[in-house]
Design an enzyme around this catalytic site. Sequence first.
Site, PDB file in Angstrom:
ATOM      1  N   GLY B 336       2.501   7.607   5.927  1.00 45.20           N
ATOM      2  CA  GLY B 336       1.761   8.007   4.732  1.00 45.20           C
ATOM      3  C   GLY B 336       2.127   7.055   3.620  1.00 45.20           C
ATOM      4  CG  ASP B 337       3.498   8.248   0.186  1.00 48.11           C
ATOM      5  OD1 ASP B 337       2.522   9.011   0.259  1.00 48.11           O
ATOM      6  OD2 ASP B 337       4.587   8.587  -0.283  1.00 48.11           O
ATOM      7  CG  ASN B 338       3.770   2.242  -0.355  1.00 49.34           C
ATOM      8  OD1 ASN B 338       3.521   3.309  -0.909  1.00 49.34           O
ATOM      9  ND2 ASN B 338       3.944   1.117  -1.030  1.00 49.34           N
TER      10      ASN B 338
END
Lengths: 748, 748
Positions: B336-338
């Site tokens: 997720g995120d990066n």
Amino acid sequence: MTNDLRLTLPIERGLDEEIRALMQRLGADAVRNLDGTELPDWVIDESAKVYATYFCARGDEEWASLAGEERVRQFLMSTPTTAPSSAPLTINVMEGYLPAQFAPDPTADINRYWQVIDRTTGKTLPHESWSVVDAAPLPLRDPVRLVGELPVEAKSAIVTIANPEPFHVYTVNFLAKQIWDSTQIYNYLTNEWAKDPNRVKSRPYDVAYPRTWERVQSSLSQWLQSHPEVDVVRFTTFFYHFTLTFDDRAREKYVDWFGYSASVSVPALEDFAKEYGYALTPEDFVDAGYYNSPFRPPRAQFLDWVDFLSRRVSRQAQTLVKTVHDAGREAMMFLGDNWIGTEPYGRYFSEIGLDAVVGSVGSAATCRMISDIPGVRYTEGRFLPYFFPDVFSPGGDPVAEANESWLAARRAIVRSPLDRIGYGGYLSLAMKFPDFIDRVEEIINEFRQIHQRSGGHRPANAQPVIGILNAWGALRTWQTHMVAHALWYKQIYSYQGVIESLAGLPFEVRFISFDEVINDPHALAGIDVIINAGARGTAFSGGPAWNDITLQERLRAFVYAGGGLIGVGSPTARDGEVGTTFALADVFGVDQEIGWGLSTDRYSDHAASSHFITTDIPQPYDFGEDPGDIVSLGAKVLYESDGSIRLAVNEFGQGRAVYCAGLPYTSDNSRLLHRALVWAAKQEKNWDHVLASSNSAVEVAWYPQQGCYYAYNNTLESVTSMISGHGLCVELALQPMEGRWGEISDAS
Amino acid sequence: MTNDLRLTLPIERGLDEEIRALMQRLGADAVRNLDGTELPDWVIDESAKVYATYFCARGDEEWASLAGEERVRQFLMSTPTTAPSSAPLTINVMEGYLPAQFAPDPTADINRYWQVIDRTTGKTLPHESWSVVDAAPLPLRDPVRLVGELPVEAKSAIVTIANPEPFHVYTVNFLAKQIWDSTQIYNYLTNEWAKDPNRVKSRPYDVAYPRTWERVQSSLSQWLQSHPEVDVVRFTTFFYHFTLTFDDRAREKYVDWFGYSASVSVPALEDFAKEYGYALTPEDFVDAGYYNSPFRPPRAQFLDWVDFLSRRVSRQAQTLVKTVHDAGREAMMFLGDNWIGTEPYGRYFSEIGLDAVVGSVGSAATCRMISDIPGVRYTEGRFLPYFFPDVFSPGGDPVAEANESWLAARRAIVRSPLDRIGYGGYLSLAMKFPDFIDRVEEIINEFRQIHQRSGGHRPANAQPVIGILNAWGALRTWQTHMVAHALWYKQIYSYQGVIESLAGLPFEVRFISFDEVINDPHALAGIDVIINAGARGTAFSGGPAWNDITLQERLRAFVYAGGGLIGVGSPTARDGEVGTTFALADVFGVDQEIGWGLSTDRYSDHAASSHFITTDIPQPYDFGEDPGDIVSLGAKVLYESDGSIRLAVNEFGQGRAVYCAGLPYTSDNSRLLHRALVWAAKQEKNWDHVLASSNSAVEVAWYPQQGCYYAYNNTLESVTSMISGHGLCVELALQPMEGRWGEISDAS
């Protein structure tokens, strides 16, 4: 035709005294027969005018036998067939067609008039790669009871593709002879004519063949001589039937009331090639199986054919009409059946020289389609119900159908009066329903009163002049979004409501084509509000037309300078990876989400309070079918449901735009459109004192020259409405369906 | 990670005794911090493993200040602007964007990295025709309370188009610096972090710059040295955030969990050009404002960038992972995120050398997305709810959310077990809800039992092997039809239900791309049933891919030879005037009516009696959103509503095809899909004795090697079901959500 009786009745032999009494009572000043009935002899002595149905392209069975090769032709597409291997693939071209209606014509030059197409690649196969042989007709499946035995002309053909590509889909475009008239098949199926041993099946012939054209002319002359009692020749109609194809179970297979499929012949195709400098192919007619449906963005070849054929039809029809006139009779055209190529709103119609047009009234829009036809002396609407056993039998409710028909037609008649109304079918059947006869008497009297009280004037129009913008323009005046004549389809009613509403609203309506706007910088002059309505990708919303930059520029400039734009459904929608689905998304302030923009968050800016457009429209609104997800690009949203915008307004420069998901015809939606038009034209200040009936169920027409108004209840309920305008403000209580005349000087 | 505790808890400072007691009670064998919390010192002495969140692309504010030009970049498109005249048109490029998130970067070569496009013509303007000047940042509108003051880096730019075409629409594609991390903005907005004066806004930097890359490497080494207590480095994540853009009111503006927009930089673009032999343009990323959404049929340039970037990310991540390993720690990646560029199902993922992946479980499909990742030693699912104030506050119902999450995840875990589960957020918040802690204890025990009873074996699969066919193939394994992570969208749930169902069904599922089928004649080998599901024109149904002849041929051949094909929504739909909307309309026996075929009469051949597919599916069926009008070309219709076919079956050669309008996830629809797969594979004879739970609310997994089965109730109701198979036939009464183990030898 200016007498005040204005009524045509169908009569038949038998029941002479009853029919005479009924004619007297209803005030019929004209009588007619229909296909399959004869006029009684006594009618000649009466004062009523006599109409006689006349067929130009069928009915002369002697000729049909003599000139068996001069049948009407039609290009058909065989049922698509998938090749499971590279082994030779055989296609029986008549599979899925009614063998009583068509027979393949392999006598024509196969190289030009037959075509085998690989539908997977879109490529036409070279002629060397396939062959065709005659074949026995496919047997009738279960419709023998309905259509009788197979005609002797019936046959089929088998095409063999020698070496197909495995798992490609193939079709054969083939030239077929039409061996039975389409309307007659319909009548056989509807009225079980197959049970009548005296019936003769009509084989249509084509005036494109010189010998047939000679015969048609001379037959008319002879017929006029032998029918001195006939005052009005009611052409039913001229030469080419709209496309109406039946399947192998005698069910309707394809119907296009505007279809030109049954208008082809080798002579006409050859003439076309000479005149236009290129030859049409079968695929130009077959069109991948869409057969140039009016919903298809029209292709240049098809438009050329429409132009070519309607010029040809007009000239030949002109000759027949002149013959009628020379014999001292009137010529009336029935707007239906073999009307293809007459194009009442086309360039050549006035050359025909008709006295009158009669057509079936199925709605306000179809009524206007008849009554607005330019260049004829009078128009007549054939009202519903038709006196046929489907309605006039136990369980049928002809009064309800008459009411529905009248309520729809009256809205149009008030705005643009038909000159006459008439009925069709078997009068003997209708006479068994005395309450129906009573209701007809009321309707015809109300109709006459509209003519009398209006003094021949049209009611005053309100200010915005409306332009309906689509691919067809004026050619399809009041004829948008129609498949079969005035029938309901799920995919069209949400858009038909727009013209159905307009047919009874007090506005001048013009129909403009994209091409006019593209080719003429002044095409929009005089128009206040443009409407673009329809499903995505169709000729009515536009589809590829909106890739034209000039069209976009001119519409934006029109609105920016102060014009109004109303979009219904998927207005200005086009395909392409260009960032918006609606070409004029910036003008509407909304766009259609087609799945590529889901990552963009959508926030709707809802109008803070009630808006002029929805002021007196009760919820729940009815926007018809869902045209797809509509998202905001900054418009003020008036209504949203299921995550999709249904009604929104936007300002663009000095102008205004309205988006509406759909507008099925209802009194409330007609009012909503009325208000939207006024708002888009920035005329809302004038609303209260020019246009208003407070109840959307009631409409009002103003006749300033006559000093009167006419208010009419469009519903089957008793209603009350405040009528205001021209200094008047009065509350009216109206009975179901009631229309009431008042004097403007009766100001409260 | 093979101990039996399998639970990770987030812990924080304070409440030391309570937290230790809770860890004991729940059996947590690992603890973690999260962004904004610190681990307490005592944890180092405990036996639990310590995870620590590690950020590679943000958090080092010293570096962020030193290397201000090495921010992450993103190509943005300005708000489309219509030119009302040919007077110079100015566009403030930041209009509509959050000035705290982005600042235009006019220091990059404007000629290469900025672009002005006439969206009306689609043409890029020559650089001489426009100019750009710096401008003050647009003021924050109302979000100061939520996001705090504007950063000093905030600014804007104004582009002036000297001589625009009147009434054309213009946009500027501009390179922007990302001056604030996207997930942090989300946290500010969700948790009102702006109120905390100690918060520091993270400015993301990019390892594409050599200096930054050096710094990131050395920082990790130092951090490892200074954090000897950390056993597992939980990368959150690597270098590039998925696309998450906010608007000028600090609302989410654009979210694409798969988006590569925030992965660009001048060095990377230059390297790309060298390596691939062509330079990418801003428009290759902006994509008319669609920004290469996964719903867009992917363009070659974007696929090249995904390949280039994921290779690059893998190599740099590999370096960091090696550093972690060299320090004797484990490397775990948060999915997720990066996560952009890691592509766990891509070609380069295994090179990273991770020990584990952890991800948020929002559904069965997202659970499988984690648990099926190849090449890691273990996987962990972070369960919902997150311990955040949005749920853990008065009015919130964390138990209900835990139940929903568990019921969804359990279906996937049974088929393909996660190795561990964990929670995230503030444990102190969760501890205020003792009934929630009780429920977590039950869930983790049930989870452990699945591992213990199954003995590490997967349950037996049923026979048909399923292939999901779309434009993305394996790269988007279990990741189809997703916009934001596991969120509901009206336009996707009808298709997501297909993979959500499959995530818990006993079938091997493969994800195949159109290109694989086109390029490899054996791509379909081993697959029994192919599913093509999605909305018209999207990458998931295919759109333009279906114009490829080879693709059509191979699919037809596959079915003809006995394969199964299931289409959901608008399978194989493509644009074009080719006679059918569905490329494989002949295989399905149905087509989509898009308005051009209204003249063709449609007759549905309804299946005479009940069909295998719908045998035990109760009406009313739920087919979700209407994909448009589906008409028959000869299929047997199982269900039709509103004039449109919703479910139909067809035979094609030796094979079978099923059309279904949509399949929102429900127990009944999962059962319907289960049956459809079995029918399409001609396996229906095996149904009764291999697969059956008589009640669709109950699913059963068989472990022949262990001689046991596991039956679980997917609902919140008490239910009864007959479980039969492997010689067993037993009636089970199950409590709400209950899962029960039984011995196969307990045959009745």
